[in-house]
Design a protein around this motif. Structure first.
Motif, short mmCIF file in Angstrom:
data_model
loop_
_atom_site.label_atom_id
_atom_site.label_comp_id
_atom_site.label_asym_id
_atom_site.label_seq_id
_atom_site.Cartn_x
_atom_site.Cartn_y
_atom_site.Cartn_z
N ASP A 28 -86.58 -27.41 -17.67
CA ASP A 28 -87.80 -26.49 -17.04
C ASP A 28 -87.22 -25.91 -15.72
OD1 ASP A 28 -89.15 -26.72 -19.53
OD2 ASP A 28 -89.95 -28.55 -17.92
N GLU A 29 -86.18 -26.02 -15.27
CA GLU A 29 -86.14 -25.19 -13.92
C GLU A 29 -85.13 -23.81 -14.22
OE1 GLU A 29 -84.59 -28.26 -10.26
OE2 GLU A 29 -84.76 -28.98 -12.61
N VAL A 30 -84.58 -24.06 -15.41
CA VAL A 30 -83.74 -23.18 -15.33
C VAL A 30 -83.58 -21.65 -16.00
CG1 VAL A 30 -81.32 -22.87 -16.70
CG2 VAL A 30 -81.14 -24.89 -15.77
N MET B 6 -79.38 -29.80 -13.45
CA MET B 6 -80.95 -28.97 -13.82
C MET B 6 -81.53 -29.23 -14.91
SD MET B 6 -80.09 -24.85 -11.67
CE MET B 6 -81.28 -24.37 -11.81
N GLY B 7 -82.84 -30.02 -14.89
CA GLY B 7 -83.53 -29.81 -16.32
C GLY B 7 -84.13 -28.28 -16.89
N VAL C 102 -75.40 -20.05 -13.60
CA VAL C 102 -76.42 -20.17 -13.44
C VAL C 102 -75.58 -21.65 -14.01
CG1 VAL C 102 -78.14 -21.68 -14.37
CG2 VAL C 102 -78.34 -19.44 -14.11
N ALA D 273 -87.76 -21.76 -15.52
CA ALA D 273 -87.91 -20.85 -14.53
C ALA D 273 -86.84 -20.17 -13.93
CB ALA D 273 -88.86 -21.63 -13.55
N PHE D 274 -86.10 -19.90 -13.61
CA PHE D 274 -85.08 -19.51 -12.40
C PHE D 274 -84.93 -18.40 -13.62
CE2 PHE D 274 -81.15 -17.78 -11.51
CZ PHE D 274 -81.02 -18.09 -10.51
N SER E 281 -76.52 -25.71 -15.28
CA SER E 281 -77.24 -26.47 -15.62
C SER E 281 -77.02 -27.41 -15.26
CB SER E 281 -77.40 -25.93 -16.84
OG SER E 281 -76.71 -26.46 -17.95
#
Length: 218
Positions: free
Chosen positions: A206-208, A203-204, A198, A210-211, A200
């Motif tokens: 929350d996005e990470v 990415m925020g 990943v 959630a992933f 990041s």
């Protein structure tokens, strides 16, 4: 046999491991473990007694002699070293400069790996570090490798620090740490072949999170 009690989240310093791991642990009702804090604690102890972090035998002896106690501390696994709980002391530039040499010590890594494996008795764990998926729990079912650009990592670490240093100075320190960690003989920083990568950088949090959760829950 696969290890289902631990979710391994590895990556270089300031890649977002700590924040993401805490959030993932909270979402799953698991305990968060910062494995790097144990190496920092040994580095702090080394400096506290006036020892040279490069003195392998002395550092190994210190790691083997400390009284390290682990306990459930709210949403995380906490610890005390010789009866003292450490926090801000572990995040100084002095410790930053010493920790790579300490963490490269094979005897220290063996000691810390044993401590980390014993933590399974406390419950399900989300453990972040540099060799969790490769050396500590190589059979973990869920492994993630978080990374980010050098610029983003420097900005993140700069925001965490209690000392006044420029972002460029912090970036240079991180680069030195990367070089040492990736080239050490004992459990070097490397990505597990079966880890999910990943980046990041864009990415925020929350996005990470959630992933990662989507992968764990699927």
């Amino acid at each position: 046999m696969k290890e289902n009690s631990v979710i391994a989240i590895d990556g270089p310093a300031a890649s977002g491991k700590s924040t993401v791991s805490r959030c993932v642990a909270a979402a799953l009702g698991a305990l968060y473990v910062d494995s790097g804090a144990l190496y920092r604690a040994i580095a702090w102890k080394t400096l506290e007694v006036g020892a040279d972090p490069q003195d392998g035998e002395r550092v190994a002896a210190l790691a083997g002699a400390v009284d390290m106690r682990f306990f459930v501390d709210g949403p995380a696994v906490g610890f005390s070293l010789d009866g003292r709980q450490l926090a801000a002391e572990l995040r100084t530039e002095r410790v930053n400069q010493a920790v790579s040499a300490v963490a490269a010590n094979p005897a220290v890594r063996q000691q810390v790996t044993g401590w980390l494996r014993d933590m399974r008795s406390l419950g399900r764990l989300v453990m972040e570090g540099r060799d969790i998926g490769t050396a500590v729990f190589p059979t973990a079912t869920f492994k993630f490798y978080l990374d980010a650009s050098p610029e983003v990592r420097a900005q993140r670490r700069h925001a965490e620090m209690t000392e006044v240093l420029s972002v460029d100075a912090v970036g240079a320190s991180l680069n030195r740490r990367d070089q040492i960690d990736s080239k050490r003989k004992a459990a070097p920083l490397t990505m597990a072949a079966d880890a999910v990568v990943v980046d990041s950088s864009g990415m925020g949090v929350d996005e990470v999170v959630a992933f990662v959760l989507a992968r764990v829950k699927c």
